[in-house]
Design a protein around this motif. Structure first.
Motif, PDB file in Angstrom:
ATOM      1  N   UNK A 124      21.908   9.186  68.070  1.00 21.08           N
ATOM      2  CA  UNK A 124      20.498   9.109  67.685  1.00 21.08           C
ATOM      3  C   UNK A 124      19.741  10.400  67.979  1.00 21.08           C
ATOM      4  N   UNK A 125      20.010  11.026  69.122  1.00 17.68           N
ATOM      5  CA  UNK A 125      19.307  12.265  69.466  1.00 17.68           C
ATOM      6  C   UNK A 125      19.657  13.373  68.482  1.00 17.68           C
ATOM      7  N   UNK A 126      20.923  13.501  68.126  1.00 23.75           N
ATOM      8  CA  UNK A 126      21.348  14.499  67.144  1.00 23.75           C
ATOM      9  C   UNK A 126      20.640  14.268  65.809  1.00 23.75           C
ATOM     10  N   UNK A 127      20.597  13.022  65.375  1.00 28.67           N
ATOM     11  CA  UNK A 127      19.945  12.698  64.100  1.00 28.67           C
ATOM     12  C   UNK A 127      18.444  13.000  64.157  1.00 28.67           C
ATOM     13  N   UNK A 128      17.807  12.795  65.311  1.00 26.47           N
ATOM     14  CA  UNK A 128      16.386  13.138  65.459  1.00 26.47           C
ATOM     15  C   UNK A 128      16.176  14.649  65.335  1.00 26.47           C
ATOM     16  N   UNK A 129      17.085  15.419  65.925  1.00 26.25           N
ATOM     17  CA  UNK A 129      16.975  16.880  65.844  1.00 26.25           C
ATOM     18  C   UNK A 129      17.118  17.336  64.391  1.00 26.25           C
ATOM     19  N   UNK A 130      18.059  16.761  63.666  1.00 31.58           N
ATOM     20  CA  UNK A 130      18.199  17.098  62.248  1.00 31.58           C
ATOM     21  C   UNK A 130      16.936  16.741  61.471  1.00 31.58           C
ATOM     22  N   UNK A 131      16.330  15.613  61.808  1.00 29.29           N
ATOM     23  CA  UNK A 131      15.084  15.202  61.149  1.00 29.29           C
ATOM     24  C   UNK A 131      13.965  16.197  61.459  1.00 29.29           C
ATOM     25  N   UNK A 132      13.895  16.655  62.722  1.00 31.34           N
ATOM     26  CA  UNK A 132      12.905  17.669  63.103  1.00 31.34           C
ATOM     27  C   UNK A 132      13.101  18.939  62.277  1.00 31.34           C
ATOM     28  N   UNK A 133      14.361  19.330  62.110  1.00 27.21           N
ATOM     29  CA  UNK A 133      14.649  20.517  61.298  1.00 27.21           C
ATOM     30  C   UNK A 133      14.107  20.327  59.885  1.00 27.21           C
ATOM     31  N   UNK A 134      14.385  19.182  59.295  1.00 27.25           N
ATOM     32  CA  UNK A 134      13.905  18.897  57.946  1.00 27.25           C
ATOM     33  C   UNK A 134      12.391  18.940  57.861  1.00 27.25           C
ATOM     34  N   UNK A 135      11.724  18.352  58.853  1.00 24.91           N
ATOM     35  CA  UNK A 135      10.259  18.353  58.882  1.00 24.91           C
ATOM     36  C   UNK A 135       9.702  19.765  59.036  1.00 24.91           C
ATOM     37  N   UNK A 136      10.467  20.664  59.678  1.00 17.58           N
ATOM     38  CA  UNK A 136      10.043  22.056  59.869  1.00 17.58           C
ATOM     39  C   UNK A 136      10.443  22.933  58.674  1.00 17.58           C
ATOM     40  N   UNK A 137      11.032  22.322  57.660  1.00 19.31           N
ATOM     41  CA  UNK A 137      11.446  23.085  56.479  1.00 19.31           C
ATOM     42  C   UNK A 137      12.704  23.899  56.698  1.00 19.31           C
ATOM     43  N   UNK A 138      13.472  23.552  57.716  1.00 14.65           N
ATOM     44  CA  UNK A 138      14.725  24.250  57.999  1.00 14.65           C
ATOM     45  C   UNK A 138      15.885  23.472  57.385  1.00 14.65           C
ATOM     46  N   UNK A 139      16.860  24.214  56.869  1.00 12.72           N
ATOM     47  CA  UNK A 139      17.982  23.532  56.211  1.00 12.72           C
ATOM     48  C   UNK A 139      19.243  24.383  56.288  1.00 12.72           C
ATOM     49  N   UNK A 140      20.360  23.728  56.057  1.00 10.70           N
ATOM     50  CA  UNK A 140      21.647  24.402  55.968  1.00 10.70           C
ATOM     51  C   UNK A 140      21.879  24.744  54.502  1.00 10.70           C
ATOM     52  N   UNK A 141      22.007  26.032  54.205  1.00 13.49           N
ATOM     53  CA  UNK A 141      22.124  26.488  52.816  1.00 13.49           C
ATOM     54  C   UNK A 141      23.555  26.415  52.296  1.00 13.49           C
ATOM     55  N   UNK A 142      24.509  26.751  53.143  1.00 12.55           N
ATOM     56  CA  UNK A 142      25.916  26.674  52.735  1.00 12.55           C
ATOM     57  C   UNK A 142      26.788  26.576  53.971  1.00 12.55           C
ATOM     58  N   UNK A 143      28.027  26.177  53.747  1.00  8.75           N
ATOM     59  CA  UNK A 143      28.951  25.955  54.861  1.00  8.75           C
ATOM     60  C   UNK A 143      30.344  26.398  54.454  1.00  8.75           C
ATOM     61  N   UNK A 144      31.051  26.996  55.404  1.00  5.64           N
ATOM     62  CA  UNK A 144      32.428  27.426  55.197  1.00  5.64           C
ATOM     63  C   UNK A 144      33.243  26.957  56.394  1.00  5.64           C
ATOM     64  N   UNK A 145      34.209  26.109  56.146  1.00  2.00           N
ATOM     65  CA  UNK A 145      35.088  25.613  57.200  1.00  2.00           C
ATOM     66  C   UNK A 145      36.415  26.357  57.073  1.00  2.00           C
ATOM     67  N   UNK A 146      36.855  26.973  58.163  1.00  2.49           N
ATOM     68  CA  UNK A 146      38.095  27.751  58.094  1.00  2.49           C
ATOM     69  C   UNK A 146      38.958  27.481  59.318  1.00  2.49           C
ATOM     70  N   UNK A 147      40.284  27.683  59.137  1.00  3.88           N
ATOM     71  CA  UNK A 147      41.208  27.557  60.256  1.00  3.88           C
ATOM     72  C   UNK A 147      41.738  28.951  60.591  1.00  3.88           C
ATOM     73  N   UNK A 148      42.051  29.145  61.847  1.00  3.05           N
ATOM     74  CA  UNK A 148      42.556  30.443  62.288  1.00  3.05           C
ATOM     75  C   UNK A 148      43.998  30.636  61.838  1.00  3.05           C
ATOM     76  N   UNK A 149      44.293  31.806  61.324  1.00  5.51           N
ATOM     77  CA  UNK A 149      45.649  32.121  60.883  1.00  5.51           C
ATOM     78  C   UNK A 149      46.189  33.357  61.610  1.00  5.51           C
ATOM     79  N   UNK A 150      45.510  33.793  62.660  1.00  8.95           N
ATOM     80  CA  UNK A 150      45.977  34.926  63.443  1.00  8.95           C
ATOM     81  C   UNK A 150      47.376  34.659  63.964  1.00  8.95           C
ATOM     82  N   UNK A 151      48.255  35.627  63.791  1.00  2.26           N
ATOM     83  CA  UNK A 151      49.613  35.478  64.331  1.00  2.26           C
ATOM     84  C   UNK A 151      49.597  35.830  65.804  1.00  2.26           C
ATOM     85  N   UNK A 152      50.304  35.036  66.591  1.00  2.00           N
ATOM     86  CA  UNK A 152      50.349  35.270  68.033  1.00  2.00           C
ATOM     87  C   UNK A 152      51.512  36.133  68.399  1.00  2.00           C
TER      88      UNK A 152
END
Length: 130
Positions: free
Chosen positions: A102-130
């Protein structure tokens, strides 16, 4: 008989590919989100600090970091939010836990009310060789 042979071959192929798929799920994950802070970087940073506190309370293995683009031509000043997690499984579990909180969802709602938003997202996995 032919059906049994095909089923047997299919089961071998599937079982051989499991270790490869499993290792991809265990690689570190970086979730990069470009944010519109609507001119209120300080307010956004405060909200991200509160989200990090929620993540700690939920005992999520996530590290949240915020960067601002510089020397980036038309992208100069752009805000990037980075979630670092140990695996795709941890990412899925963290997303599930956060979106039930609930607290996380309230923070997201606050962001929306402040006109803040996530424009795009990129999910990636690490491929660095060890």
């Amino acid at each position: 008989m032919r059906f049994l042979l095909l089923a047997f071959l299919a089961s071998i192929v599937c079982s051989l590919s499991l270790p490869l798929n499993a290792t991809d799920q265990d690689r570190p994950v970086l979730d990069v989100i470009i944010v519109d802070v609507n001119g209120d970087l300080a307010g956004f940073l405060d909200r991200m600090q509160r989200i990090q506190e929620v993540a700690r309370r939920l005992d999520l293995p996530a590290r949240l970091r915020v960067f601002q683009a510089t020397f980036a031509a038309e992208k100069n000043g752009e805000i990037h939010l980075y979630w670092e997690l140990p695996s795709l499984i941890a990412f899925a579990e963290a997303e599930t836990a956060l979106h039930k909180d609930e607290e996380f969802l309230r923070i997201l709602e606050e962001m929306g009310n402040a006109g803040q938003s996530f424009k795009s997202e990129l999910l990636s996995i690490e491929v660095t060789k060890e």
